[in-house]
Design a protein around this motif. Structure first.
Motif, mmCIF file in Angstrom:
data_model
loop_
_atom_site.group_PDB
_atom_site.id
_atom_site.type_symbol
_atom_site.label_atom_id
_atom_site.label_comp_id
_atom_site.label_asym_id
_atom_site.label_seq_id
_atom_site.Cartn_x
_atom_site.Cartn_y
_atom_site.Cartn_z
ATOM 1 N N PHE A 128 0.834 -1.204 0.000
ATOM 2 C CA PHE A 128 0.000 0.000 0.000
ATOM 3 C C PHE A 128 0.867 1.251 0.000
ATOM 4 O O PHE A 128 0.622 2.192 -0.757
ATOM 5 N N ILE A 129 1.894 1.278 0.843
ATOM 6 C CA ILE A 129 2.775 2.458 0.919
ATOM 7 C C ILE A 129 3.487 2.661 -0.400
ATOM 8 O O ILE A 129 3.610 3.794 -0.885
ATOM 9 N N TYR A 132 1.027 4.065 -2.847
ATOM 10 C CA TYR A 132 0.728 5.449 -2.488
ATOM 11 C C TYR A 132 1.854 6.370 -2.934
ATOM 12 O O TYR A 132 1.608 7.443 -3.488
ATOM 13 N N GLN A 133 3.098 5.952 -2.700
ATOM 14 C CA GLN A 133 4.239 6.775 -3.112
ATOM 15 C C GLN A 133 4.291 6.926 -4.628
ATOM 16 O O GLN A 133 4.597 8.008 -5.143
ATOM 17 N N VAL A 136 1.727 9.498 -5.551
ATOM 18 C CA VAL A 136 2.185 10.852 -5.223
ATOM 19 C C VAL A 136 3.197 11.328 -6.259
ATOM 20 O O VAL A 136 3.166 12.489 -6.693
#
Length: 160
Positions: A128-129, A132-133, A136
């Motif tokens: 997930f991280i 997400y990165q 972004v």
């Protein structure tokens, strides 16, 4: 009041008001709704025949692929997965065996379950991280691209 008037009022009450109280009518359809034509007796019979065939088929335990072909595809895929997993004991079976052995064997089994859940949670959080990165970064790249194009447009306006 005259008897005739009383009788008429009672008759009207029973005929209209009491009927509406006992069996209330629904709201009328909106004006844009088109009413369907009434079915013929032959069409009603065919619908009843098909409905009764499906109802009778539903009482059989295995109704066959002609009624629910999608369920049979899922069932075949599930059986193929089950054949692969039959070699490994399930978590519940593992816990049941460990519980029979007492607290000494149950503790390591529970620790294994907690560790597998924790690792699955950790892996999901990492993915997930990472996603997400990446999202972004894409947004930031779009902003930089739009900033560069707007700066070029401003420079071309100043030059003229």
């Amino acid at each position: 009041m005259k008897l005739k008037v009383v009788c008429r009022k009672v008759y009207d009450y029973v005929r209209y008001d009491l009927k509406e109280i006992a069996f209330p009518s629904s709201l009328p359809d909106p004006p844009h709704i088109k009413k369907r034509r009434k079915l013929t007796w032959n069409e009603r019979f065919l619908i009843l025949k098909e409905a009764s065939r499906l109802y009778a088929a539903s009482w059989v335990r295995d109704i066959g692929p002609e009624l629910r072909p999608n369920d049979y595809k899922k069932h075949e895929e599930h059986e193929a997965k089950k054949e692969v997993k039959e070699n490994e004991p399930s978590v519940l079976e593992d816990l049941a065996v460990a519980a029979r052995g007492g607290m000494e064997t149950l503790r390591p089994a529970l620790q294994r379950i907690y560790m597998t859940r924790a690792s699955a949670y950790r892996d999901a959080l990492k993915s997930f991280i990472q996603g997400y990165q990446e999202g972004v970064q894409q947004v930031m790249e779009k902003k930089e691209d739009s900033k560069i194009t707007s700066d070029e447009a401003d420079n071309s306006k100043k030059a003229t």
